[in-house]
Scaffold this active site. Structure first.
Site, PDB file in Angstrom:
ATOM      1  CB  CYS A 179      10.891  -0.846   0.864  1.00 27.60           C
ATOM      2  SG  CYS A 179      10.872  -0.316  -0.834  1.00 27.60           S
TER       3      CYS A 179
ATOM      4  CE  LYS B  96      -3.892  -9.284  -2.311  1.00 24.74           C
ATOM      5  NZ  LYS B  96      -4.211  -7.975  -1.686  1.00 24.74           N
TER       6      LYS B  96
ATOM      7  CD1 TRP C 250      -0.406  -1.580   3.166  1.00 28.10           C
ATOM      8  CD2 TRP C 250       0.684   0.376   3.301  1.00 28.10           C
ATOM      9  NE1 TRP C 250       0.387  -1.615   4.297  1.00 28.10           N
ATOM     10  CE2 TRP C 250       1.063  -0.423   4.413  1.00 28.10           C
ATOM     11  CE3 TRP C 250       1.252   1.645   3.187  1.00 28.10           C
ATOM     12  CZ2 TRP C 250       1.977   0.006   5.392  1.00 28.10           C
ATOM     13  CZ3 TRP C 250       2.161   2.082   4.150  1.00 28.10           C
ATOM     14  CH2 TRP C 250       2.498   1.252   5.235  1.00 28.10           C
TER      15      TRP C 250
ATOM     16  CD  GLU D 142      12.118  -6.220  -5.871  1.00 31.17           C
ATOM     17  OE1 GLU D 142      12.808  -5.815  -4.921  1.00 31.17           O
ATOM     18  OE2 GLU D 142      12.587  -6.458  -6.989  1.00 31.17           O
TER      19      GLU D 142
ATOM     20  CD  GLU E  97      10.080  -2.866   6.262  1.00 31.81           C
ATOM     21  OE1 GLU E  97       9.449  -3.929   6.280  1.00 31.81           O
ATOM     22  OE2 GLU E  97      10.384  -2.282   5.196  1.00 31.81           O
TER      23      GLU E  97
HETATM   24  P1  NAD Z   1       2.286  -6.912   3.417  1.00 30.91           P
HETATM   25  O1  NAD Z   1       3.330  -7.951   3.262  1.00 30.91           O
HETATM   26  O2  NAD Z   1       1.472  -6.916   4.642  1.00 30.91           O
HETATM   27  O3  NAD Z   1       1.247  -7.001   2.222  1.00 30.91           O
HETATM   28  C1  NAD Z   1       1.667  -6.922   0.874  1.00 30.91           C
HETATM   29  C2  NAD Z   1       0.599  -7.547  -0.004  1.00 30.91           C
HETATM   30  O4  NAD Z   1       0.522  -8.943   0.307  1.00 30.91           O
HETATM   31  C3  NAD Z   1      -0.810  -6.991   0.180  1.00 30.91           C
HETATM   32  O5  NAD Z   1      -1.428  -6.904  -1.071  1.00 30.91           O
HETATM   33  C4  NAD Z   1      -1.479  -8.050   1.025  1.00 30.91           C
HETATM   34  O6  NAD Z   1      -2.876  -8.109   0.851  1.00 30.91           O
HETATM   35  C5  NAD Z   1      -0.837  -9.312   0.492  1.00 30.91           C
HETATM   36  N1  NAD Z   1      -0.855 -10.459   1.391  1.00 30.91           N
HETATM   37  C6  NAD Z   1      -0.914 -10.473   2.749  1.00 30.91           C
HETATM   38  N2  NAD Z   1      -0.925 -11.743   3.198  1.00 30.91           N
HETATM   39  C7  NAD Z   1      -0.860 -12.549   2.108  1.00 30.91           C
HETATM   40  C8  NAD Z   1      -0.828 -13.961   1.924  1.00 30.91           C
HETATM   41  N3  NAD Z   1      -0.864 -14.805   2.948  1.00 30.91           N
HETATM   42  N4  NAD Z   1      -0.747 -14.439   0.666  1.00 30.91           N
HETATM   43  C9  NAD Z   1      -0.693 -13.603  -0.402  1.00 30.91           C
HETATM   44  N5  NAD Z   1      -0.740 -12.248  -0.280  1.00 30.91           N
HETATM   45  C10 NAD Z   1      -0.815 -11.735   0.962  1.00 30.91           C
HETATM   46  O7  NAD Z   1       3.016  -5.515   3.176  1.00 30.91           O
HETATM   47  P2  NAD Z   1       2.400  -4.057   3.288  1.00 30.91           P
HETATM   48  O8  NAD Z   1       2.184  -3.783   4.738  1.00 30.91           O
HETATM   49  O9  NAD Z   1       1.263  -3.910   2.324  1.00 30.91           O
HETATM   50  O10 NAD Z   1       3.598  -3.163   2.704  1.00 30.91           O
HETATM   51  C11 NAD Z   1       4.692  -2.797   3.438  1.00 30.91           C
HETATM   52  C12 NAD Z   1       5.851  -3.748   3.176  1.00 30.91           C
HETATM   53  O11 NAD Z   1       6.179  -3.752   1.797  1.00 30.91           O
HETATM   54  C13 NAD Z   1       7.118  -3.325   3.887  1.00 30.91           C
HETATM   55  O12 NAD Z   1       7.740  -4.460   4.429  1.00 30.91           O
HETATM   56  C14 NAD Z   1       7.968  -2.739   2.761  1.00 30.91           C
HETATM   57  O13 NAD Z   1       9.354  -2.752   2.998  1.00 30.91           O
HETATM   58  C15 NAD Z   1       7.596  -3.622   1.638  1.00 30.91           C
HETATM   59  N6  NAD Z   1       7.914  -2.969   0.355  1.00 30.91           N
HETATM   60  C16 NAD Z   1       9.011  -3.427  -0.340  1.00 30.91           C
HETATM   61  C17 NAD Z   1       9.364  -2.837  -1.538  1.00 30.91           C
HETATM   62  C18 NAD Z   1      10.550  -3.318  -2.317  1.00 30.91           C
HETATM   63  O14 NAD Z   1      10.708  -2.905  -3.466  1.00 30.91           O
HETATM   64  N7  NAD Z   1      11.397  -4.184  -1.777  1.00 30.91           N
HETATM   65  C19 NAD Z   1       8.602  -1.779  -2.057  1.00 30.91           C
HETATM   66  C20 NAD Z   1       7.506  -1.334  -1.324  1.00 30.91           C
HETATM   67  C21 NAD Z   1       7.167  -1.953  -0.116  1.00 30.91           C
END
Ligand code: NAD
Length: 505
Positions: free
Chosen positions: A288, A179, A155, A254, A393
């Site tokens: 991130c 998604k 998000w 990522e 984090e």
């Molecule tokens: P999150 O891992 O909670 O969720 C990411 C996505 O995964 C969402 O769409 C969520 O609905 C989905 N998801 C959750 N549980 C799942 C499951 N069991 N199976 C499949 N999909 C599932 O992360 P967040 O809170 O939305 O975002 C923040 C995180 O994203 C931070 O850790 C940040 O560092 C990381 N991020 C990384 C990068 C990168 O390029 N490395 C870029 C942006 C954000």
């Protein structure tokens, strides 16, 4: 703002917005004031299946199109995005709370630039030269699309994350089901609508709004999905990788970050202080690659802490739609409380909260910030290297500063977390900078800056920050598979190597 012009529908499947068949309502909330931006019904399993079915049906024709045809469609898409830049920026701000100057000067133009980049990259896939490597054969390599890609996005930068997933996948001839995070689906849906308007065939780009555990897992497990590209936390990335193993899908992960910001004693102090504040507070620290751990060599340490504290105090929190606002709220009340929890626990184990460490009451523009998920820029010192605020984090406007003595120590501390996404080194000495860029284990190391990204260069992690690259020509490697084609050039019936089977006969 007026969002009534947002198209209805929670999913974009086979070129059409649809309400889907789910029954579980979900409110997309503006975290600046708690107002509901839009209510959607989260995707059911059959919505995910329908999206995968549409992507599968569209794939043969799309991958058979010439690179030039795909490039033309992407150029048209860039033009459609450009026409709607203002609306994209306002909706991105409404669903995330990020300041309008960030959405309109970074998220949206970055997405448009990425789209034009991949239009060019689609026509420029590279590989080894065809040649007679064995002497008796001509070998060449075909770089082919993988099939249907299932993508899952976070998000924090919803529009850019959608673009980073969708563009290289479709430029290479795949089709995709994305998604987005349930909190922020709106600009991904708008992006898919723009794809349709740009003439990208129905079914090439599909978006389903759904929960991670249900829709996300359904997508990862789906037998017709050939590759999963995931951006999000390391914990969920592990789960996605585990699920993908069952059907031997290719994965692209990522994940989280905890970027170090290493200031050597010959650095330009003013530049480092400004860089740390901007690098820590961009997108309220929900980035991130944000600067989260500043290691400052002892002679500069006190002045650095004082400089950051002074700039933090001048940061203007307020209405995200006000162009003067520097810092908006965090993405949700739950996330704000999570960030506050890290800071409270740090106080508990003896770290010093130099500035911030609480939710503010009033904005620079008179906005009542108690209605939103706001949190003040927070500077922490005196934390141990192995403490939670240094290792975990936080994903909020929180910067921890620690001193170091020798260069060895600074670089060792920089590498001392499970993450390896990004880092920066601040110095005016070329040998120190070369050493830092060589020794820091991260997918990106900046020198005398922290945060900038560019479409031509890869973004991706080392260590627990994942693997695979977004943006750049490298991301096309992720979304293609390599086939070796080998032609006999001799027309000889009894080939030399047959001796290994027939002997002298
Ligand atoms: P999150 O891992 O909670 O969720 C990411 C996505 O995964 C969402 O769409 C969520 O609905 C989905 N998801 C959750 N549980 C799942 C499951 N069991 N199976 C499949 N999909 C599932 O992360 P967040 O809170 O939305 O975002 C923040 C995180 O994203 C931070 O850790 C940040 O560092 C990381 N991020 C990384 C990068 C990168 O390029 N490395 C870029 C942006 C954000």
């Amino acid at each position: 703002m007026d969002l009534t012009s947002l198209s209805a529908g929670a999913h974009h499947i086979a070129g059409r917005l649809t309400g889907g068949t789910g029954t579980e309502p979900f409110q997309v909330v503006n975290p600046a004031d708690g107002s509901v931006v839009r209510e959607v019904l989260l995707a059911s399993a059959s919505d995910v299946d329908a999206a995968v079915g549409a992507a599968k049906a569209a794939q043969p024709e799309w991958s058979g199109a010439t690179p030039g045809t795909r490039a033309q469609a992407l150029l048209k898409l860039a033009a459609v995005l450009e026409e709607r830049a203002g609306k994209f920026a306002r909706v991105e701000t409404a669903q995330t709370g990020k300041p309008i100057k960030l959405s309109s000067e970074f998220d949206v133009p970055g997405t448009i630039d990425n789209t034009s980049f991949f239009a060019g990259a689609a026509r420029n896939l590279e590989g080894r030269a065809a040649g007679e490597y064995s002497g008796d054969h001509t070998s060449y390599v075909r770089r082919e699309a993988i099939g249907v890609v299932g993508s899952i996005a976070p998000w924090n930068y919803p529009l850019q994350m959608a673009a980073w997933k969708i563009l290289p996948a479709i430029a290479a001839g795949n089709t995709i089901v994305l998604k987005p995070a349930e909190l922020t689906p709106l600009t991904s849906l708008m992006f898919a609508e723009a794809c349709t308007e740009a003439g990208i065939p129905d079914g090439v780009v599909n978006v389903v709004t759904g929960a991670g555990r249900s829709a996300g897992e359904r997508l990862v497990r789906h037998p017709d999905v050939a590759m999963v590209s995931f951006t999000g936390s390391t914990a969920v990335g592990r789960r996605v990788a585990e699920l993908a193993t069952a059907t031997v899908k290719r994965t692209h992960l990522e994940l989280g970050g905890k970027a170090p910001f290493v200031v050597f004693d010959d650095a330009d102090l003013e530049a480092a202080v400004h860089g740390a504040v901007a690098g820590a507070l961009i997108n309220s620290g929900q980035d991130c690659t944000a600067a989260t751990r500043a290691y400052v060599q002892r002679p500069l340490y006190e002045a650095f802490v004082a400089g950051v504290a002074e700039l933090f105090a001048g940061i203007r929190l307020g209405d995200p739609l006000n162009p003067q606002t520097d810092l908006g709220p965090l993405v949700s009340y739950t996330h704000r409380d999570r960030v506050a929890g890290f800071v409270e626990r740090a106080r508990g184990y003896g770290a010093t909260v130099v500035t911030g460490g609480r939710a503010p009451a009033k904005g620079h523009d008179g906005t009542d910030l108690t209605l939103g998920a706001y949190y003040l820029p927070t500077l922490i010192t005196g934390a141990a290297q192995d403490s939670e605020v240094v290792q975990g984090e936080i994903f909020g406007p929180v910067l921890v500063v620690l001193p170091f003595d020798s260069d060895e120590e600074g670089l060792r501390l920089a590498n001392d977390t499970p993450y390896g996404l990004a880092a920066s080194a601040w110095t005016s000495n070329v040998h120190r900078s070369l050493r830092a860029t060589r020794e820091i284990a991260a997918g990106c190391v900046w020198v005398n800056d922290h945060i900038p990204i560019i479409s031509e260069m890869p973004h991706g992690g080392y260590k627990s920050s994942g693997y695979g690259k977004d943006m750049s020509q490298y991301s096309l490697d992720e979304y293609t598979q390599v086939k070796h084609v080998m032609y006999d050039t001799t027309a000889v019936v009894r080939k030399d190597w047959h001796r290994t089977v027939f002997g002298d006969r």
